[in-house]
Design an enzyme around this catalytic site. Structure first.
Site, mmCIF file in Angstrom:
data_model
loop_
_atom_site.group_PDB
_atom_site.id
_atom_site.type_symbol
_atom_site.label_atom_id
_atom_site.label_comp_id
_atom_site.label_asym_id
_atom_site.label_seq_id
_atom_site.Cartn_x
_atom_site.Cartn_y
_atom_site.Cartn_z
ATOM 1 N N GLY A 34 0.821 -1.222 0.000
ATOM 2 C CA GLY A 34 0.000 0.000 0.000
ATOM 3 C C GLY A 34 0.850 1.265 0.000
ATOM 4 O O GLY A 34 2.080 1.209 0.121
ATOM 5 N N ALA A 37 2.884 2.076 3.275
ATOM 6 C CA ALA A 37 4.023 1.174 3.390
ATOM 7 C C ALA A 37 5.147 1.617 2.473
ATOM 8 O O ALA A 37 6.307 1.715 2.881
ATOM 9 C CB ALA A 37 3.585 -0.251 3.070
ATOM 10 N N HIS A 266 -4.608 14.333 16.087
ATOM 11 C CA HIS A 266 -3.284 14.985 16.152
ATOM 12 C C HIS A 266 -3.279 16.199 17.086
ATOM 13 O O HIS A 266 -2.450 16.313 17.983
ATOM 14 C CB HIS A 266 -2.833 15.468 14.775
ATOM 15 C CG HIS A 266 -2.835 14.416 13.715
ATOM 16 N ND1 HIS A 266 -2.562 13.096 13.982
ATOM 17 C CD2 HIS A 266 -3.069 14.486 12.379
ATOM 18 C CE1 HIS A 266 -2.631 12.403 12.853
ATOM 19 N NE2 HIS A 266 -2.941 13.222 11.875
ATOM 20 N N ARG A 364 1.305 25.761 3.874
ATOM 21 C CA ARG A 364 1.385 24.495 4.584
ATOM 22 C C ARG A 364 2.306 24.709 5.768
ATOM 23 O O ARG A 364 3.480 25.075 5.612
ATOM 24 C CB ARG A 364 1.963 23.430 3.661
ATOM 25 C CG ARG A 364 2.087 22.079 4.336
ATOM 26 C CD ARG A 364 2.671 21.053 3.393
ATOM 27 N NE ARG A 364 2.692 19.742 4.031
ATOM 28 C CZ ARG A 364 3.375 18.716 3.563
ATOM 29 N NH1 ARG A 364 4.082 18.838 2.463
ATOM 30 N NH2 ARG A 364 3.356 17.563 4.201
ATOM 31 N N ARG A 369 2.028 27.349 19.335
ATOM 32 C CA ARG A 369 2.527 28.663 19.730
ATOM 33 C C ARG A 369 1.942 29.004 21.099
ATOM 34 O O ARG A 369 0.730 29.086 21.258
ATOM 35 C CB ARG A 369 2.088 29.684 18.688
ATOM 36 C CG ARG A 369 2.549 31.086 18.959
ATOM 37 C CD ARG A 369 2.054 32.000 17.840
ATOM 38 N NE ARG A 369 2.392 33.365 18.138
ATOM 39 C CZ ARG A 369 1.572 34.399 17.955
ATOM 40 N NH1 ARG A 369 0.366 34.216 17.447
ATOM 41 N NH2 ARG A 369 1.959 35.610 18.264
#
Ligand SMILES: *[C@@H]1O[C@H](CO)[C@@H](O)[C@H](O)[C@H]1NC(C)=O
Ligand SMILES: *[C@@H]1O[C@H](CO)[C@@H](O)[C@H](O)[C@H]1NC(C)=O
Ligand SMILES: *[C@@H]1O[C@H](CO)[C@@H](O)[C@H](O)[C@H]1NC(C)=O
Ligand SMILES: *[C@@H]1O[C@H](CO)[C@@H](O)[C@H](O)[C@H]1NC(C)=O
Length: 788
Positions: A34, A37, A266, A364, A369
């Site tokens: 995949g 991987a 995240h 990006r 902060r």
């Protein structure tokens, strides 16, 4: 296959013995061909091998997938050709180790139960042949979650290593899309595996700057402990901006959206690392995970008003094309979101944490902060000031995770804060600074550190799996706590239309937002701009003028309520500053409900802890009755704010199981409470309404009592049901520092017009009896009432 021979070939005498003693580790990568991987996992496994090859364990690697070997082997070995070593590895050694790695790697078809059994048998017989014992077996599942249960069943049924060897099963997100599905998925896994066998990857935890947060906080505790709190920190921003959009993965994105995709996992993980209490031992998984859970459990529930959401303009069209939806198809899926989070503990109460992410944005970048409060005033002129210790420059700590203007992971600390200490074997201070301005300051204003060597998150995580460092992974408890926190707001936001943004740099300032009264709102209001153009006047600012000789504030109902709530908060802050407490008396009826609802959103800024709530009037019904003023206050305000139980003072309508019986002396009891608790019986703020007959509080036209005299609290009688009431008297109300009369809706137009012309006779119109002796009277009247 000669695992040990291969391995220990390079090693001499004593190490060859260790090699045998430490045993063998089999790694099975499911989903071996995949994308993930190819891009990261094989490189991560190779890196692991490179680091560990001479340390004693022997390894074998099995790339597995559903495809038969004839088809898959070629693909697999093609992607293995690109494996590379870090710059500091000598080319000869690199070539040698890579060659070994390829020899130790095989492709396996893992489709049927028999295939799993066969794999197990092969591992066992190879080990026996080489006289090695098995130390551990690692399954890395790089497959979609729907395949987990099946693979898990097979691993448990026939692929567990023998006793004494560990089993570690690695899972990739998504781990569900809400609390319920996450719980289901987790319990599926728990039927097959022990908690310590499950490793859920959040690859952000392998980012170098993220991985450093705790060590940084620990090493610099001496400097940070006194300032890492609400007294010194203004806010914390945790941001992940992407330029790519969802094209090509809209079917996934439609189901998830930005909050599920990156914020729930995240950014929330990063939040815990920044905000949790630093555990005694940060290399002890149990300590770290416990501290993390404690933090997750103290997050204040987040609601819709604490978020702003957006969707890039082309998104709907992309979904229609990729998912074959009709032209009238629309969706509220968020591709941009910011959430404002508060933490209910001593350290963080009231400090805003902003979690921000979006697709198709203008750059990006990702960073944390930490912005410190700016409360210094510098008298000395700017040019004469010490540049390093200058307290009038911004002070911030930045964990720069990647990309952005800087282009590399970094740790930055404002020079006027302190000079940090950093793990020298991993990070170094850089003196050659790029000519970049970061968050309003040139890099020369910061101490700047970067890793000695940049490492991929996955190679760090794979090494952590191998070492059993559980704290770098998401436990079941951790996962469920996070989903429990995010699920309610996700449901609430489903019904909210996101702001549409053009994408890229064209978005301009459209997604800029502000924190206001503990809520988020976009800075530019499209509606407002349109109205401004139409009317050429800012209709959203409340106007002030006079009504019956007193200050009058007027606006549309929503804005008026907002202004009144704000004024009450100001009065509260002042009273608390002045005397340590705030005594607020509230009327019943329908007009104040909007105000209660508004105030209920003032969770943090408002000094609820020091506020006493009193009633201006009450109907003689039980509190559970729909007509009860206190009941309404309870539903619309008290349930939502943290006000100490002892500070709530409902009127004692019910005593000795009777309602408003004179002999029970409820009025005297209330008057005594007021005299005892409210200084000089002078409320800080009293909120009144205006009845259509000119009544206020529960003092009705023609009333014999309550207009003058010494009585503080009295029984009164209303012409409308329920007739029996208890009310504060006007003389008591007139002792207040501030009295506000709130008048809303066109139904009140007539009475307002009437009293604006009528003779000031309190017996006919009790509202005329409201004349604070030394305080202030304020009218809050909405435009509907004024102009109908
Ligand atoms: C996997 O199992 C299937 C069915 O039992 C079998 O046909 C196939 O040969 C097996 N694959 C390998 C590589 O053993
Ligand atoms: C896991 O495997 C063991 C040993 O084969 C078996 O007894 C057990 O029932 C399996 N668990 C599940 C949930 O299938
Ligand atoms: C911290 O925990 C780790 C892992 O349990 C342990 O090896 C280490 O000795 C501990 N350090 C201290 C200072 O207690
Ligand atoms: C009570 O009233 C007296 C006299 O007006 C004043 O001096 C005193 O400051 C007041 N106390 C409070 C707590 O407001």
């Amino acid at each position: 296959m000669k695992w040990r021979t291969l391995f220990c070939l390079l090693l001499v005498g004593v190490i060859a013995v260790t090699c045998k003693k430490k045993g063998h580790i089999s790694v099975i990568l499911v989903g071996a061909t995949g994308d993930l991987a190819k891009k990261y996992l094989w490189q991560g496994l190779f890196q692991l091998y490179l680091n560990e090859v001479s340390r004693g364990h022997t390894f074998s690697f099995h790339g597995a997938a559903l495809t038969p070997p004839e088809k898959a082997e070629g693909i697999l070995f093609d992607s293995l050709k690109t494996l590379s070593c870090p710059a500091d590895v000598e080319p000869d050694r690199c070539a040698l180790v890579k060659d070994q790695f390829l020899k130790l790697t095989r492709y396996r078809q893992l489709k049927t139960a028999e295939n799993y059994t066969a794999l197990h048998q092969d591992i066992l017989s190879s080990l026996a042949e080489e006289d090695l014992h098995e130390a551990g077996r690692l399954f890395y599942l790089s497959v979609p979650p729907f395949a987990y249960a099946d693979i898990a069943r097979n691993i448990n049924a026939s692929c567990r290593p023998p006793p004494g060897a560990w089993l570690r099963v690695v899972l990739e997100k998504p781990f569900g899309h809400d609390y319920k599905s996450a719980k289901q998925l987790a319990s599926d896994m728990q039927t097959f595996f022990q908690e310590e066998e499950i490793y859920r990857v959040d690859h952000y935890l392998g980012k170098q700057a993220v991985e450093q947060i705790l060590p940084f906080r620990r090493r610099n505790q001496k400097h940070l402990e006194p300032i890492w709190n609400r007294q010194h920190i203004d806010r914390v921003e945790i941001v992940m901006k992407e330029t790519v959009d969802a094209k090509g993965r809209t079917s996934f994105y439609e189901e998830y959206g930005v909050i599920r995709d990156v914020i729930q996992n995240h950014l929330t993980e990063i939040l815990t690392l920044v905000a949790m209490e630093v555990p005694k031992n940060i290399t002890n998984s149990d300590y770290v995970l416990r501290a993390k859970m404690e933090l997750l459990n103290s997050l204040h529930p987040v609601e819709g008003s604490r978020a702003v959401i957006g969707q890039y303009q082309n998104y709907v069209q992309q979904v229609r094309e990729e998912m074959e939806k009709p032209p009238h198809f629309f969706t509220n899926t968020q591709t941009f979101a910011s959430a404002l989070i508060y933490i209910d503990n001593m350290r963080w109460e009231g400090v805003p944490f902003l979690l921000v992410s979006g697709k198709d944005l203008d750059e990006r970048t990702s960073y944390v902060r930490v912005v410190f409060k700016d409360n210094a005033f510098c008298l000395q002129k700017d040019s004469a000031r010490d540049t390093v210790k200058n307290p009038c420059k911004p002070r911030q700590v930045i964990f720069h995770i990647g990309h952005g203007e800087l282009g590399f992971p970094a740790l930055l600390v404002s020079r006027n804060l302190f000079k940090p200490s950093i793990v020298p074997s991993q990070w170094q201070e850089i003196s050659e600074l790029p000519d970049v301005v970061l968050f309003g300051q040139p890099l020369s204003d910061y101490y700047v550190y970067r890793p000695n060597q940049e490492r991929e998150a996955y190679s760090i995580l794979i090494s952590n799996i191998y070492r059993g460092k559980k704290e770098s992974f998401i436990t079941t408890q951790n996962l469920l706590a996070s989903w429990k926190f995010w699920t309610p707001i996700l449901q609430e936001l489903e019904r909210v239309s996101p702001r549409i943004y053009p994408g890229g740099s064209e978005t301009g300032q459209l997604l800029d937002f502000v924190i206001e009264h503990g809520e988020l709102r976009f800075l530019t209001d499209e509606r407002l701009e349109m109205m401004d153009i139409q009317q050429n006047t800012n209709t959203f600012a409340s106007t002030q003028s006079k009504f019956l000789g007193n200050t009058m504030v007027s606006n549309w109902a929503d804005q008026l309520i907002q202004k009144l709530a704000q004024d009450i908060q100001e009065a509260a802050d002042e009273a608390v500053r002045h005397s340590g407490s705030f005594h607020l008396a509230l009327s019943g009826g329908s007009s104040p409900i909007a105000l209660f609802q508004r105030l209920s959103r003032h969770h943090h800024g408002f000094p609820w802890k020091h506020t006493h709530l009193w009633m201006v009037d009450e109907r003689c019904v039980p509190f559970t009755d729909i007509e009860s003023n206190f009941g309404s206050l309870e539903r619309h305000l008290l349930q939502h704010v943290r006000i100490p139980y002892n500070n709530i003072h409902p009127m004692p309508v019910q005593r000795n199981q009777r309602l408003c019986a004179e002999e029970d002396m409820g009025t005297q009891v209330y008057a005594q409470d007021i005299a005892a608790l409210v200084g000089n019986s002078s409320f800080d703020f009293v909120l009144l309404g205006l009845g259509n007959d000119g009544h206020t509080a529960s003092i009705f036209p023609g009333s014999q009592n309550g207009i003058t005299g010494d009585e503080m609290v009295l029984f009164s009688r209303s012409p409308i049901k329920p007739h029996d009431r208890i009310s504060l008297s006007l003389p008591l109300i007139n002792k207040a520092r501030k009295v506000a009369v709130l008048v809303l809706g066109k139904g009140k137009h007539e009475i307002l017009t009437l009293i604006s012309r009528a003779e000031s006779n309190p017996n006919k119109w009790p509202i005329f009896g409201v004349k604070p002796t030394s305080g202030q009277l304020l009218w809050y009247i909405d435009y509907e009432t004024l102009f109908r």
